[in-house]
Design a protein around this motif. Structure first.
Motif, PDB file in Angstrom:
ATOM      1  N   GLU A  26      -9.655   3.666   2.605  1.00  5.77           N
ATOM      2  CA  GLU A  26      -8.928   3.328   1.377  1.00  5.77           C
ATOM      3  C   GLU A  26      -8.147   2.027   1.549  1.00  5.77           C
ATOM      4  N   ALA A  27      -7.503   1.858   2.699  1.00  3.31           N
ATOM      5  CA  ALA A  27      -6.763   0.617   2.968  1.00  3.31           C
ATOM      6  C   ALA A  27      -7.711  -0.572   2.972  1.00  3.31           C
ATOM      7  N   GLU A  45      -8.588  -1.364  -0.598  1.00  2.43           N
ATOM      8  CA  GLU A  45      -7.448  -1.967  -1.302  1.00  2.43           C
ATOM      9  C   GLU A  45      -7.272  -3.452  -0.937  1.00  2.43           C
ATOM     10  N   LEU A  62       0.836  -1.202   0.000  1.00  2.00           N
ATOM     11  CA  LEU A  62       0.000   0.000   0.000  1.00  2.00           C
ATOM     12  C   LEU A  62       0.871   1.252   0.000  1.00  2.00           C
TER      13      LEU A  62
END
Length: 85
Positions: A25-26, A29, A17
């Motif tokens: 967002e993490a 992902e 990342l």
């Protein structure tokens, strides 16, 4: 395509990342990643979404938060070492 990551390799997955990164967002992902734990499997993205920090400055920060989110049994037997036996 989804993939599996064993808990022992979690840092390698987190290093992929780009930091700093927001929790949402993490989580997005890592949504296609299954984290293989000692007591089963969990959606990596869901676990990240359960952490308390809004932003992670590094993979180490995110990994520390992840450790705080998991139940003790998820990483192995309590009080047992994987070292020499």
């Amino acid at each position: 395509m989804s993939r599996e990551v064993h808990f022992s390799d979690v840092n390698e997955a987190l290093e992929e990342l780009e930091y700093p990164i927001e929790r949402s967002e993490a989580g997005a992902e890592l949504a296609d990643v299954t984290l293989v734990l000692a007591d089963g499997r969990e959606d990596f993205g869901d676990l990240v979404s359960q952490t308390s920090s809004d932003v992670f400055e590094s993979a180490e920060d995110l990994e520390a938060e992840l450790h705080n989110t998991l139940p003790r049994g998820a990483v192995g037997e309590p009080y047992q070492s994987e070292g020499d036996a």
